[in-house]
Design a protein around this motif. Structure first.
Motif, mmCIF file in Angstrom:
data_model
loop_
_atom_site.group_PDB
_atom_site.id
_atom_site.type_symbol
_atom_site.label_atom_id
_atom_site.label_comp_id
_atom_site.label_asym_id
_atom_site.label_seq_id
_atom_site.Cartn_x
_atom_site.Cartn_y
_atom_site.Cartn_z
ATOM 1 N N GLN A 64 1.038 -1.301 -0.020
ATOM 2 C CA GLN A 64 0.016 0.122 0.056
ATOM 3 C C GLN A 64 0.759 1.328 -0.056
ATOM 4 O OE1 GLN A 64 -2.465 -0.764 3.561
ATOM 5 N NE2 GLN A 64 -4.080 -1.412 2.330
ATOM 6 N N GLU A 65 1.941 1.260 0.883
ATOM 7 C CA GLU A 65 2.826 2.248 0.766
ATOM 8 C C GLU A 65 3.551 2.651 -0.569
ATOM 9 O OE1 GLU A 65 4.153 5.362 3.275
ATOM 10 O OE2 GLU A 65 2.918 3.917 4.049
ATOM 11 N N LEU A 66 3.916 1.627 -1.045
ATOM 12 C CA LEU A 66 4.418 1.758 -2.454
ATOM 13 C C LEU A 66 3.475 2.192 -3.632
ATOM 14 C CD1 LEU A 66 6.678 -1.550 -2.514
ATOM 15 C CD2 LEU A 66 7.629 0.888 -2.445
ATOM 16 N N GLU A 67 2.482 1.601 -3.301
ATOM 17 C CA GLU A 67 1.215 2.067 -4.251
ATOM 18 C C GLU A 67 0.939 3.598 -4.199
ATOM 19 O OE1 GLU A 67 -3.044 0.624 -5.803
ATOM 20 O OE2 GLU A 67 -2.470 -0.323 -3.873
ATOM 21 N N ARG A 68 0.938 4.234 -2.894
ATOM 22 C CA ARG A 68 0.701 5.630 -2.418
ATOM 23 C C ARG A 68 1.891 6.401 -3.275
ATOM 24 N NH1 ARG A 68 -1.752 4.418 2.326
ATOM 25 N NH2 ARG A 68 0.075 3.752 3.135
ATOM 26 N N ASP A 69 3.165 5.829 -3.033
ATOM 27 C CA ASP A 69 4.357 6.521 -3.708
ATOM 28 C C ASP A 69 4.163 6.411 -5.292
ATOM 29 O OD1 ASP A 69 4.922 7.021 -1.220
ATOM 30 O OD2 ASP A 69 6.621 5.555 -1.193
#
Length: 128
Positions: A64-69
Motif C-alpha cells: 500500500q505504501e509503495l502504491e501511495r508513492d
C-alpha cells in the motif's frame, strides 16, 4: 539482522524496526538502482509473507505504501505490479540522492567542514 530472499529480491531485516518500513525502503532502493524491472509483477501477498516468514498484513501495508508513492499498482484479478514509468523511478532516484546529500551536508556542517573542503574531499573519492 537477518537476510531473507523472495524470488530475486533480497531483504535484510532488523527486527527492532517496523518491518513494513524496511520492505518499502529496500524496494525503493532496488528500484532506484535498477534492480527491479519496470512493469514486473510482485509476488502475491500470501507468497511474499510465507517466504519472508512475516505476517501478510505487513506485506499489505508495504505494498500500500509503495502504491501511495506511485511505485506499484494493483490490477484487479492480476496482482500487484511495479510501475512501468521510467520518469517515476527517475524521480524516486533523484529524491533519494537529494535526501542523502542533505544528510551528508548536515553532518559535514556539524563537523565544521566548509563547502570548499567538502568539494575537494568528494573530488578525491574514487567512484567504483
Amino acid at each position: 539482522m537477518e537476510t531473507r530472499v523472495v524470488g530475486s529480491y533480497r531483504f535484510i531485516l532488523d527486527f527492532s524496526q517496523p518491518i513494513y518500513e524496511q520492505l518499502v525502503q529496500q524496494f525503493r532502493q532496488m528500484l532506484a538502482k535498477g534492480e527491479i524491472e519496470l512493469g514486473s509483477k510482485l509476488p502475491s501477498v500470501r507468497d511474499f509473507a510465507v517466504q519472508m516468514k512475516i505476517n501478510p498484513s505487513t506485506v499489505v501495508r508495504a505494498y500500500q505504501e509503495l502504491e501511495r508513492d506511485g511505485l506499484c499498482e494493483k490490477r484487479r484479478g492480476q496482482g500487484t505490479f511495479i510501475t512501468s514509468s521510467a520518469d517515476q523511478v527517475a524521480g524516486l532516484r533523484r529524491e533519494m540522492a537529494e535526501n542523502a546529500l542533505e544528510s551528508f551536508v548536515e553532518v559535514l556542517k556539524i563537523l565544521g567542514v566548509t563547502q570548499e573542503e567538502a568539494q575537494k574531499m568528494i573530488a578525491g573519492v574514487e567512484w567504483k
